[in-house]
Enzyme design. Structure first.
Site, PDB file in Angstrom:
ATOM      1  N   ARG A   1       0.844  -1.192   0.000  1.00 16.55           N
ATOM      2  CA  ARG A   1       0.000   0.000   0.000  1.00 16.55           C
ATOM      3  C   ARG A   1       0.881   1.243   0.000  1.00 16.55           C
ATOM      4  O   ARG A   1       1.868   1.316   0.725  1.00 16.55           O
ATOM      5  CB  ARG A   1      -0.883   0.022   1.253  1.00 16.55           C
ATOM      6  CG  ARG A   1      -2.171  -0.756   1.081  1.00 16.55           C
ATOM      7  CD  ARG A   1      -3.091  -0.553   2.258  1.00 16.55           C
ATOM      8  NE  ARG A   1      -2.801  -1.472   3.344  1.00 16.55           N
ATOM      9  CZ  ARG A   1      -2.373  -1.114   4.539  1.00 16.55           C
ATOM     10  NH1 ARG A   1      -2.200   0.168   4.836  1.00 16.55           N
ATOM     11  NH2 ARG A   1      -2.131  -2.010   5.461  1.00 16.55           N
TER      12      ARG A   1
ATOM     13  N   GLY B   1      -3.844  -3.904  -2.626  1.00  8.63           N
ATOM     14  CA  GLY B   1      -4.186  -2.981  -1.546  1.00  8.63           C
ATOM     15  C   GLY B   1      -4.401  -1.559  -2.036  1.00  8.63           C
ATOM     16  O   GLY B   1      -5.050  -0.743  -1.371  1.00  8.63           O
TER      17      GLY B   1
ATOM     18  N   CYS C   1       0.729  -9.010  11.877  1.00  4.91           N
ATOM     19  CA  CYS C   1       0.785  -9.219  13.322  1.00  4.91           C
ATOM     20  C   CYS C   1      -0.051 -10.411  13.766  1.00  4.91           C
ATOM     21  O   CYS C   1      -0.426 -10.507  14.930  1.00  4.91           O
ATOM     22  CB  CYS C   1       0.348  -7.963  14.062  1.00  4.91           C
ATOM     23  SG  CYS C   1       1.466  -6.600  13.793  1.00  4.91           S
ATOM     24  N   GLY C   2      -0.393 -11.275  12.837  1.00  2.00           N
ATOM     25  CA  GLY C   2      -1.075 -12.508  13.236  1.00  2.00           C
ATOM     26  C   GLY C   2      -2.583 -12.479  13.100  1.00  2.00           C
ATOM     27  O   GLY C   2      -3.263 -13.334  13.666  1.00  2.00           O
TER      28      GLY C   2
ATOM     29  N   SER D   1      -3.669 -15.490  10.850  1.00  6.18           N
ATOM     30  CA  SER D   1      -3.398 -16.775  11.504  1.00  6.18           C
ATOM     31  C   SER D   1      -4.263 -16.949  12.757  1.00  6.18           C
ATOM     32  O   SER D   1      -4.559 -18.072  13.145  1.00  6.18           O
ATOM     33  CB  SER D   1      -1.911 -16.944  11.811  1.00  6.18           C
ATOM     34  OG  SER D   1      -1.484 -15.970  12.703  1.00  6.18           O
TER      35      SER D   1
ATOM     36  N   ARG E   1       2.448  -5.821  17.239  1.00  6.94           N
ATOM     37  CA  ARG E   1       3.780  -6.422  17.290  1.00  6.94           C
ATOM     38  C   ARG E   1       4.585  -5.652  18.330  1.00  6.94           C
ATOM     39  O   ARG E   1       4.992  -4.520  18.093  1.00  6.94           O
ATOM     40  CB  ARG E   1       4.416  -6.334  15.903  1.00  6.94           C
ATOM     41  CG  ARG E   1       5.769  -6.986  15.756  1.00  6.94           C
ATOM     42  CD  ARG E   1       6.208  -6.937  14.311  1.00  6.94           C
ATOM     43  NE  ARG E   1       5.422  -7.854  13.499  1.00  6.94           N
ATOM     44  CZ  ARG E   1       5.803  -9.102  13.199  1.00  6.94           C
ATOM     45  NH1 ARG E   1       6.971  -9.558  13.614  1.00  6.94           N
ATOM     46  NH2 ARG E   1       5.031  -9.863  12.472  1.00  6.94           N
TER      47      ARG E   1
HETATM   48  C1  SPV Z   1      -3.260  -5.169   5.071  1.00  4.33           C
HETATM   49  O1  SPV Z   1      -2.151  -4.759   4.695  1.00  4.33           O
HETATM   50  O2  SPV Z   1      -3.735  -4.906   6.176  1.00  4.33           O
HETATM   51  C2  SPV Z   1      -4.032  -6.012   4.168  1.00  4.33           C
HETATM   52  C3  SPV Z   1      -3.670  -6.040   2.776  1.00  4.33           C
HETATM   53  O3  SPV Z   1      -4.977  -6.610   4.573  1.00  4.33           O
HETATM   54  S1  SPV Z   1      -4.081  -4.596   1.966  1.00  4.33           S
HETATM   55  O4  SPV Z   1      -5.116  -4.929   1.024  1.00  4.33           O
HETATM   56  O5  SPV Z   1      -2.886  -4.167   1.281  1.00  4.33           O
HETATM   57  O6  SPV Z   1      -4.576  -3.638   2.910  1.00  4.33           O
END
Ligand code: SPV
Ligand code: MN
Length: 623
Positions: A88, A224, A274-275, A278, A419
């Site tokens: 981004r 993003g 930061c998880g 997951s 984090r």
């Molecule tokens: C993030 O970076 O928090 C994402 C991917 O989920 S993005 O689409 O680039 O925002």
């Protein structure tokens, strides 16, 4: 421009596409498309309905156009973004601000007239020789109080294909939207392409018209920056939510499974890397969503819905041991778009996949071999740290049965996690809603990662993990959270987690799988099934409960020493954190609610008292 755009549209669209569009008799929609055609001058326009053949066309063209390349496994493709287009672009993502608009000091804005002129100039004639795709989506479950409709215009088949995996189809929903103006609009062009990637990254701009609910994005492909219903529309949704009294959050939604077959739903806000994904994918639990949630109230309860229906996930560290469910989903036949991974012999590789990597192949730098250096002389890794996979949630065996429920799911708890190598304990519960919002959500910080451009490893302020996307003055955003549950008897519990706490030797104190235990503990807390230890910063688990849970969940022996290491209260670090928060909210945030300072002061007082009694580093058994 005429008020009736049908003539212009009829002239520009083929008979079939014109007929498709005319099924959606919304004047504002027609105007948006007609103006985009006039500005971008595409050779042709494709209206994508929800029909399988239309979606198939996009999929096929994504390969034919070279934006995606098929891989050995059936249904898998790879897409590459430009070398400097891997995340981004914070700096060039701006709000178009009319002169009188109060946006506070935290937002990256540009004067509306100036910004519009600039981006229109970039978009002028940009689709000459190309096809314009017009795609319709529904954010949130269809036909629900959560639903927000959106239309994305793009000249990238990869973007349209990603949209299709990530969002619920919306063409049918749009049919009913005859005279409503309430939908999100996105206009994107990848711009001039060289070797299939956006060539003019210096002219990459992402401008957001918050008055008009329009996102403009140009000269970029990274999802993003281009898949408009991700973070770009989240910014629009935050404003809509404020107007209508709900919350739009950068949050996962998951079901945690407790005793007696019960399911307790959590939302969780974690900055990128930061998880978050997951956590949403913890084995044994069920996923509703991994990135963006809308939260609304009904019958004295908070309900959450996943805005999306797919995952644009970080590939790094997906391996059979640490994330078996995702591993399975992205290594077996089915629709998967990989981006910015390493390809060798039509097989994708990514960092932390647990495999031996071939010494050469194709990656985001083009032809790659081990030891290849970039312009600055730095070695280029096999795959980018922010390499991603895109899949539909429906391919996952752990999809929660209420994932598409129009009612959403009732929220038992909200989790905030960043984090943080040295301050927060691995899991704690706030004393109440306001304490959680202020000292956990609004005080969230994170050490920087590869998801945005810039230096990694710097501690940054990440309130609610939503700072990048907050489109109203930050003080007001915090106030909206405090107010949200005012009329509720039993607001959701608030928890803070930290998967990244390190010991003196710089090693992580917790294991990758410990989050499986923390979620079980939080689930029990929501039902008051376990007791707590009260510390100055919140409620922490009792040793005996964790000992039992570690045995049950991970079959490991949780020792008192490990517990002490995990839950030692680090008072100097916590005090420093309070200093940082007070400073930021006093000097950099406009309209900070007074109660924020009061609650931070209360926390400071408790910490100082504990320090006087027990010293700077306090083992949990002292409380
Ligand atoms: C993030 O970076 O928090 C994402 C991917 O989920 S993005 O689409 O680039 O925002
Ligand atoms: Mn995210």
């Amino acid at each position: 421009m005429p008020e009736d755009y049908s003539e212009l549209l009829q002239a520009q669209l083929s008979g079939k596409n014109y007929q498709k569009l005319m099924q959606l008799p919304n004047p504002k929609l027609h105007r948006f498309i007609a103006e985009a055609i006039e500005l971008c001058t595409p050779d042709s326009v494709f209206i994508c309905t929800d029909a399988a053949e239309d979606v198939e066309y996009i999929r096929k063209k994504a390969v034919e156009s070279g934006e995606e390349t098929p891989l050995a496994t059936e249904g898998h493709t790879v897409h590459f973004d430009g070398y400097h287009d891997q995340a981004r672009d914070r700096a060039n993502t701006r709000y178009l601000a009319p002169p009188a608009m109060e946006l506070g000091t935290n937002l990256n804005t540009i004067d509306k007239e100036e910004g519009l002129a600039e981006i229109r100039n970039y978009l002028k004639g940009i689709m000459a020789g190309r096809q314009m795709l017009v795609c319709f989506f529904c954010l949130g479950p269809a036909g629900s109080v959560f639903s927000v409709l959106g239309v994305q215009i793009t000249d990238s088949f990869y973007v349209a294909h990603s949209d299709d995996l990530l969002y619920r189809s919306g063409f049918e929903q749009f049919k009913a939207l005859v005279d409503s103006e309430e939908f999100f609009r996105v206009l994107h062009s990848a711009g001039e392409l060289k070797n299939g990637v956006s060539a003019q990254v210096d002219k990459r701009r992402i401008y957001i018209d918050i008055n008009d609910n329009i996102v403009y994005s140009v000269n970029t492909q990274y999802a993003g920056n281009t898949v408009g219903f991700k973070k770009l529309s989240l910014r629009l949704a935050i404003r809509k939510a404020e107007r209508e009294g709900w919350l739009a959050e950068h949050m996962l939604v998951m079901g945690a499974h407790g005793p007696g077959g019960r399911t307790t739903y959590f939302t969780g806000a974690f900055p990128s890397f930061c998880g978050k994904t997951s956590t949403a994918m913890i084995p044994g639990e069920t996923i509703v969503g991994d990135d963006i949630a809308y939260l609304r109230k009904k019958n004295d309860q908070v309900f959450a819905a996943n805005v999306e229906s797919g995952i644009f996930g970080i590939a790094a560290d997906v391996n059979p041991d640490d994330d078996p469910i995702t591993w399975n989903a992205i290594t077996t036949p089915g629709e998967v778009i990989f981006s910015n991974v390493l390809i060798a012999d039509e097989v994708p590789y990514w960092l932390g996949d647990g495999r031996e990597h071939p010494g050469q192949g194709t990656n985001y730098s083009g032809q790659w071999c081990r030891g290849k250096k970039d312009d600055q002389g730095n070695e280029i890794p096999p795959a980018h740290k922010n390499a991603r996979y895109t899949i539909r949630l429906s391919v996952l065996g752990n999809l929660d049965q209420h994932a598409n429920d129009p009612e959403g799911v009732p929220v038992g708890g909200i989790i905030y996690g960043g984090r943080d190598s040295d301050t927060w304990v691995p899991v704690q519960q706030s004393f109440d809603w306001a304490h959680g919002i202020v000292t956990m959500g609004a005080s969230l910080e994170s050490e920087t990662t590869a998801a945005t451009l810039g230096r990694a490893g710097v501690r940054t302020f990440q309130p609610m993990s939503n700072l990048d996307f907050v489109s109203i003055p930050l003080g007001r955003y915090v106030q909206n959270h405090l107010d949200f549950v005012k009329d509720l008897q039993h607001p959701p519990f608030i928890f803070a987690v930290n998967y990244f706490i390190k010991g003196e030797d710089g090693r992580y104190l917790t294991g990758m799988n410990d989050k499986r235990v923390w979620i079980k503990w939080m689930e029990l807390r929501v039902h008051d099934d376990v007791g707590v230890v009260r510390t100055p910063t919140g409620f922490i688990p009792n040793y005996q409960d964790l000992k039992r849970l570690f045995k049950e969940v991970l079959n490991t022996d949780y020792t008192p020493q490990t517990y002490t290491g995990h839950f030692m209260l680090r008072i100097p670090e916590n005090l420093k954190k309070l200093d940082r928060m007070e400073h930021i909210y006093r000097t950099q945030v406009s309209g900070t609610p007074q109660i924020l300072f009061e609650l931070l002061a209360g926390q400071r007082k408790r910490l100082l008292e504990a320090q006087r009694k027990h010293g700077s580093y306090v083992p949990p058994e002292k409380f």
